[in-house]
Motif scaffolding. Structure first.
Motif: not given
Length: 235
Positions: A12-14, A31-32, A37-43
């Motif tokens: 968010e800062r960067a 949000d992207m 990150r969620r895509e990494v976890d799910e796959r």
């Protein structure tokens, strides 16, 4: 503060603050980043003892106005930021990659402004970011001036040119300077006809079979070679 909080706050800062004046829709870079990150976890896929492989190529599909805004600001800069944060997150979760991490953007005319989709793939390359996955005889690790790479392919070319698998910013390094070939029983480093040659443990050689802990020098660049001993990890 936990790792996930630091990850989100860092993104968010960067990224998000820089884009605040650019994005006029509800789309937010943070949000992207969270969706990546969620895509990494799910796959994530467990492929062996202490080895979980995750996708390394990501495509973010955007609506036409959001895609145009990203392009106008600089899609490459944002993509590089996302790729770096995905790599950091994977390291924190002890995930492994099998190729370089890339993020790209694509236009999807069916999406509304502020909406986006993420698609990913696991694509093997010659090298991958070295996260917390341990090196092994099949997947050695190179430390090049503090930057670590896991060798995931049988042949890796190191040099100054854009065609190299690992690009080194050193004027003393040729465009295609060094080849490292990982075989079933050994790893061999070979000079590719460079101007300044290859040095292994201080000795100039045309080629050498590498041992765990060897130091290679090309130009002014020092390369440390590690296999982590005799234990390997199945894929």
């Amino acid at each position: 503060m936990g790792f996930l909080d630091r990850f989100e706050n860092g993104v968010e800062r960067a990224v998000n603050n820089v884009f605040a004046k650019t994005f006029r829709s509800e789309l937010k870079p943070v949000d992207m980043a969270s969706r990546l990150r969620r895509e990494v976890d799910e796959r994530a896929a467990v492929v062996g003892r202490d080895r979980t492989v995750v996708p390394n190529e990501f495509t973010i599909e955007l609506s036409t106005p959001d895609y145009d805004q990203v392009e106008a600001w600089g899609a490459e800069t944002l993509a590089d930021e996302f790729a770096a944060n995905v790599t950091d997150y994977a390291a924190g979760q002890r995930y492994a990659f099998v190729g370089p991490v890339t993020v790209s953007f694509a236009e999807n005319t069916e999406l509304e402004a502020g909406r986006f989709e993420v698609h990913s793939a696991t694509v093997r390359g010659a090298v991958a970011p070295a996260t917390s996955a341990a090196p092994s005889p099949r997947h050695p690790l190179l430390d090049i001036d503090g930057q670590r790479y896991l060798l995931t392919g049988p042949v890796t070319v190191i040099g100054r040119g854009s065609e190299a698998d690992i690009i080194v910013d050193d004027p003393g390094v040729s465009r295609r300077h060094l080849e490292i070939r990982v075989g079933p029983d050994s790893v061999v480093a070979t000079d590719m006809g460079s101007t300044n040659g290859l040095f292994v443990e201080g000795h100039k050689v045309p080629a050498a079979t590498l041992l765990d802990g060897n130091t290679l020098t090309i130009g002014r660049t020092r390369i440390l070679f590690w296999t982590g001993g005799d234990q390997d990890v199945d894929e």
